[in-house]
Design a protein around this motif. Sequence first.
Motif, mmCIF file in Angstrom:
data_model
loop_
_atom_site.group_PDB
_atom_site.id
_atom_site.type_symbol
_atom_site.label_atom_id
_atom_site.label_comp_id
_atom_site.label_asym_id
_atom_site.label_seq_id
_atom_site.Cartn_x
_atom_site.Cartn_y
_atom_site.Cartn_z
ATOM 1 N N LEU A 1 0.841 -1.194 0.000
ATOM 2 C CA LEU A 1 0.000 0.000 0.000
ATOM 3 C C LEU A 1 0.877 1.244 0.000
ATOM 4 O O LEU A 1 1.910 1.281 0.677
ATOM 5 C CB LEU A 1 -0.875 0.035 1.259
ATOM 6 C CG LEU A 1 -2.092 -0.877 1.321
ATOM 7 C CD1 LEU A 1 -2.825 -0.655 2.641
ATOM 8 C CD2 LEU A 1 -3.035 -0.627 0.154
ATOM 9 N N PRO A 2 0.469 2.294 -0.712
ATOM 10 C CA PRO A 2 1.225 3.552 -0.636
ATOM 11 C C PRO A 2 1.019 4.190 0.737
ATOM 12 O O PRO A 2 0.049 3.878 1.422
ATOM 13 C CB PRO A 2 0.581 4.400 -1.729
ATOM 14 C CG PRO A 2 -0.805 3.864 -1.890
ATOM 15 C CD PRO A 2 -0.716 2.392 -1.571
ATOM 16 N N ALA A 3 1.936 5.078 1.159
ATOM 17 C CA ALA A 3 1.777 5.742 2.458
ATOM 18 C C ALA A 3 2.413 7.124 2.398
ATOM 19 O O ALA A 3 3.407 7.321 1.704
ATOM 20 C CB ALA A 3 2.435 4.908 3.554
ATOM 21 N N ASP A 4 1.827 8.067 3.144
ATOM 22 C CA ASP A 4 2.432 9.396 3.219
ATOM 23 C C ASP A 4 3.501 9.407 4.316
ATOM 24 O O ASP A 4 3.781 8.379 4.949
ATOM 25 C CB ASP A 4 1.370 10.488 3.427
ATOM 26 C CG ASP A 4 0.685 10.427 4.793
ATOM 27 O OD1 ASP A 4 1.179 9.711 5.701
ATOM 28 O OD2 ASP A 4 -0.341 11.108 4.977
ATOM 29 N N TYR B 1 -9.271 -0.352 -0.688
ATOM 30 C CA TYR B 1 -9.829 0.755 0.091
ATOM 31 C C TYR B 1 -9.229 0.733 1.492
ATOM 32 O O TYR B 1 -8.677 -0.280 1.927
ATOM 33 C CB TYR B 1 -11.359 0.602 0.182
ATOM 34 C CG TYR B 1 -12.028 0.582 -1.179
ATOM 35 C CD1 TYR B 1 -12.621 1.721 -1.702
ATOM 36 C CD2 TYR B 1 -12.021 -0.580 -1.953
ATOM 37 C CE1 TYR B 1 -13.211 1.706 -2.963
ATOM 38 C CE2 TYR B 1 -12.601 -0.609 -3.211
ATOM 39 C CZ TYR B 1 -13.191 0.540 -3.712
ATOM 40 O OH TYR B 1 -13.763 0.523 -4.962
ATOM 41 N N VAL B 2 -9.364 1.845 2.205
ATOM 42 C CA VAL B 2 -8.905 1.904 3.593
ATOM 43 C C VAL B 2 -9.998 2.506 4.460
ATOM 44 O O VAL B 2 -10.837 3.283 3.983
ATOM 45 C CB VAL B 2 -7.612 2.740 3.754
ATOM 46 C CG1 VAL B 2 -6.398 1.973 3.296
ATOM 47 C CG2 VAL B 2 -7.716 4.077 3.024
ATOM 48 N N SER B 3 -9.953 2.139 5.738
ATOM 49 C CA SER B 3 -10.891 2.704 6.702
ATOM 50 C C SER B 3 -10.191 2.757 8.054
ATOM 51 O O SER B 3 -9.292 1.961 8.329
ATOM 52 C CB SER B 3 -12.148 1.818 6.769
ATOM 53 O OG SER B 3 -13.133 2.429 7.556
ATOM 54 N N GLY B 4 -10.602 3.705 8.896
ATOM 55 C CA GLY B 4 -10.041 3.792 10.247
ATOM 56 C C GLY B 4 -8.730 4.557 10.307
ATOM 57 O O GLY B 4 -8.475 5.450 9.495
ATOM 58 N N PRO C 1 -2.833 7.414 1.300
ATOM 59 C CA PRO C 1 -3.582 8.433 0.548
ATOM 60 C C PRO C 1 -4.826 7.806 -0.089
ATOM 61 O O PRO C 1 -4.766 6.687 -0.601
ATOM 62 C CB PRO C 1 -2.593 8.893 -0.530
ATOM 63 C CG PRO C 1 -1.262 8.359 -0.123
ATOM 64 C CD PRO C 1 -1.502 7.159 0.732
ATOM 65 N N HIS C 2 -5.943 8.524 -0.072
ATOM 66 C CA HIS C 2 -7.198 7.942 -0.562
ATOM 67 C C HIS C 2 -8.155 9.053 -0.967
ATOM 68 O O HIS C 2 -7.969 10.212 -0.606
ATOM 69 C CB HIS C 2 -7.856 7.113 0.556
ATOM 70 C CG HIS C 2 -8.313 7.980 1.693
ATOM 71 N ND1 HIS C 2 -9.566 8.533 1.748
ATOM 72 C CD2 HIS C 2 -7.659 8.451 2.789
ATOM 73 C CE1 HIS C 2 -9.677 9.278 2.836
ATOM 74 N NE2 HIS C 2 -8.532 9.253 3.485
ATOM 75 N N LYS C 3 -9.201 8.653 -1.704
ATOM 76 C CA LYS C 3 -10.334 9.547 -1.967
ATOM 77 C C LYS C 3 -11.582 8.835 -1.473
ATOM 78 O O LYS C 3 -11.945 7.792 -2.018
ATOM 79 C CB LYS C 3 -10.446 9.836 -3.462
ATOM 80 C CG LYS C 3 -9.342 10.772 -3.965
ATOM 81 C CD LYS C 3 -9.701 11.407 -5.308
ATOM 82 C CE LYS C 3 -8.628 12.422 -5.697
ATOM 83 N NZ LYS C 3 -7.822 11.989 -6.840
ATOM 84 N N GLN C 4 -12.202 9.385 -0.423
ATOM 85 C CA GLN C 4 -13.394 8.765 0.202
ATOM 86 C C GLN C 4 -13.136 7.310 0.558
ATOM 87 O O GLN C 4 -14.037 6.475 0.497
ATOM 88 C CB GLN C 4 -14.606 8.859 -0.746
ATOM 89 C CG GLN C 4 -14.986 10.286 -1.078
ATOM 90 C CD GLN C 4 -16.084 10.343 -2.109
ATOM 91 O OE1 GLN C 4 -16.053 9.612 -3.113
ATOM 92 N NE2 GLN C 4 -17.072 11.183 -1.888
ATOM 93 N N GLY C 5 -11.900 6.992 0.907
ATOM 94 C CA GLY C 5 -11.558 5.627 1.305
ATOM 95 C C GLY C 5 -10.968 4.792 0.181
ATOM 96 O O GLY C 5 -10.400 3.734 0.434
ATOM 97 N N ARG C 6 -11.099 5.246 -1.077
ATOM 98 C CA ARG C 6 -10.547 4.468 -2.182
ATOM 99 C C ARG C 6 -9.087 4.870 -2.410
ATOM 100 O O ARG C 6 -8.777 6.030 -2.596
ATOM 101 C CB ARG C 6 -11.337 4.710 -3.463
ATOM 102 C CG ARG C 6 -10.824 3.839 -4.625
ATOM 103 C CD ARG C 6 -11.024 4.493 -5.975
ATOM 104 N NE ARG C 6 -12.418 4.535 -6.364
ATOM 105 C CZ ARG C 6 -12.923 5.507 -7.127
ATOM 106 N NH1 ARG C 6 -12.177 6.502 -7.541
ATOM 107 N NH2 ARG C 6 -14.197 5.487 -7.457
ATOM 108 N N VAL C 7 -8.198 3.870 -2.356
ATOM 109 C CA VAL C 7 -6.792 4.087 -2.684
ATOM 110 C C VAL C 7 -6.725 4.193 -4.212
ATOM 111 O O VAL C 7 -7.640 3.756 -4.895
ATOM 112 C CB VAL C 7 -5.936 2.916 -2.141
ATOM 113 C CG1 VAL C 7 -4.446 3.169 -2.322
ATOM 114 C CG2 VAL C 7 -6.232 2.713 -0.652
ATOM 115 N N GLU C 8 -5.602 4.723 -4.764
ATOM 116 C CA GLU C 8 -5.560 4.982 -6.215
ATOM 117 C C GLU C 8 -6.149 3.840 -7.042
ATOM 118 O O GLU C 8 -6.823 4.058 -8.031
ATOM 119 C CB GLU C 8 -4.104 5.187 -6.692
ATOM 120 C CG GLU C 8 -3.369 6.267 -5.931
ATOM 121 C CD GLU C 8 -1.966 5.828 -5.553
ATOM 122 O OE1 GLU C 8 -1.609 4.653 -5.773
ATOM 123 O OE2 GLU C 8 -1.220 6.673 -5.029
#
Length: 477
Positions: free
Chosen positions: A365-368, A386-389, A374-381
């Motif tokens: 997974l990418p990470a800052d 997806y991510v949550s929490g 990084p995500h948009k409304q929970g969706r990774v690129e």
Amino acid sequence: GASSHRAWHRCPRLRDGPARSRREYHVAVVGSGPSAFYTTKYLFKQASQGEAARPMRIDMFERLPTPFGLVRFGVAPDHPEVKNVINDFTEVASIDGFRFFGNVEVGERLPLALLRQSYDAVVVCTGAEGDRRLGIPGEDLRGIVGAPALVKWYNGHPDFVGLDPPSPGEAAAVVGQGNVALDVARILARSPKELHATDIDPAALARIEEWQRGGLRTVHVVGRRGFVQAAFTNKELRELDSYDEVLAVVDPAELELSLNAASEAELSKSRIKKRSRDILDKMAANFAQKDSTSKRVVWVRFLSSPMELLPDPSGARVRGVRFARTELQGDPGKQVAVTTSDTQDVSCGLVVRSVGFGMTPLPGLPADARGRVPHKQGRVEDPDVYVSGWLKRGPTGIIAANIPDAQETAARVYADLVASGEGSRADPAAVEAQVRTSAMRPVSFADWRKIEAEELRLGAAQGRAAVKQTDVGAMLR
């Protein structure tokens, strides 16, 4: 072996084979803490509503045999009411279409890439495993422990029962002033008799009782800024002053120093902080008794920044912390603590670093820079991950803070599934085969309920809420 083969067969199977699953979306959730269960709950809800309703299947993967993440291992043992969400999560687990794969780690043996190939979507909810360091000299001395590790130690986390923190001697210092810092101070100072009835790990409680008998008298809770900026809630602060064997104190001079003009402006706008002032004024009235009292003292200290951890004569263990007095500078709501040349050494044999959790993202997974994905409304690129929490927004907030977050991610996942117009392409057979052949021994939710029943039974026999099992091997037997 034969037993792992048996364990696999106890796991619920996909009904009716692949043909049926074509019509049902099948999602994998990685992790089983609050964000994982809330996301699962709202995914099921999305799938049951409106014109786009269709059956949904969700497989949840958890590294440990036991579910619930930091509800089980992060919440203070003397706050059982906070753990009531476990009842909601257990209800989610009973929904038709849910499967729990405990004791199955997503990583080397079960790569994220394989989950992505096998499910319509993968939601990663692995939270924050590590803790943030202070970044000052002496941090590797024995006797310096991260609060996340210490909390997991007294909460019976299998990875942390062997932590073996050394005796604090007469004093311990907790660096940081969030609710976790107050939890730690409270558990170190409270009467072990009062904690006996909780689900605290019995061996850890016995060790803390030993420390108290051996002379642990003072727990310092130290923050860089003033009381107006402190992160703790009033409920936690008030609790410190509510026990027969504990005297909570604050230096009245530090309360005054906390109130520069910008802090007065912050205080005037906050009813909550005005209430905290009342609680702290009571603690300030106790200050004169701190040396004469027979109680254990929790000393809440402000405007102090740790500069160095001081070694004992052997050079191996911590004997104290050098703090610099700070001054607040900046506009209301944006103040920073700036260190001055005025320092003070506080002696202690245990230093608990409570300045936040550290993020360790899942490989793949990418990470800052801060470890968030990084995500948009929970969706990774990529469209299927997806991510949550905490992994999504950083390690802050109470359990309920995961609800709007999970709702957003669940809505995004479901909208993407429907928009793809393809129906389900999921086939978890390769994942099931991988779990079977790599000799993992999956624990189903029904298996977990047996572990839980045994913990409650042992607890009842000893006059405790529960006795958590801490040995993974024993849990699997």
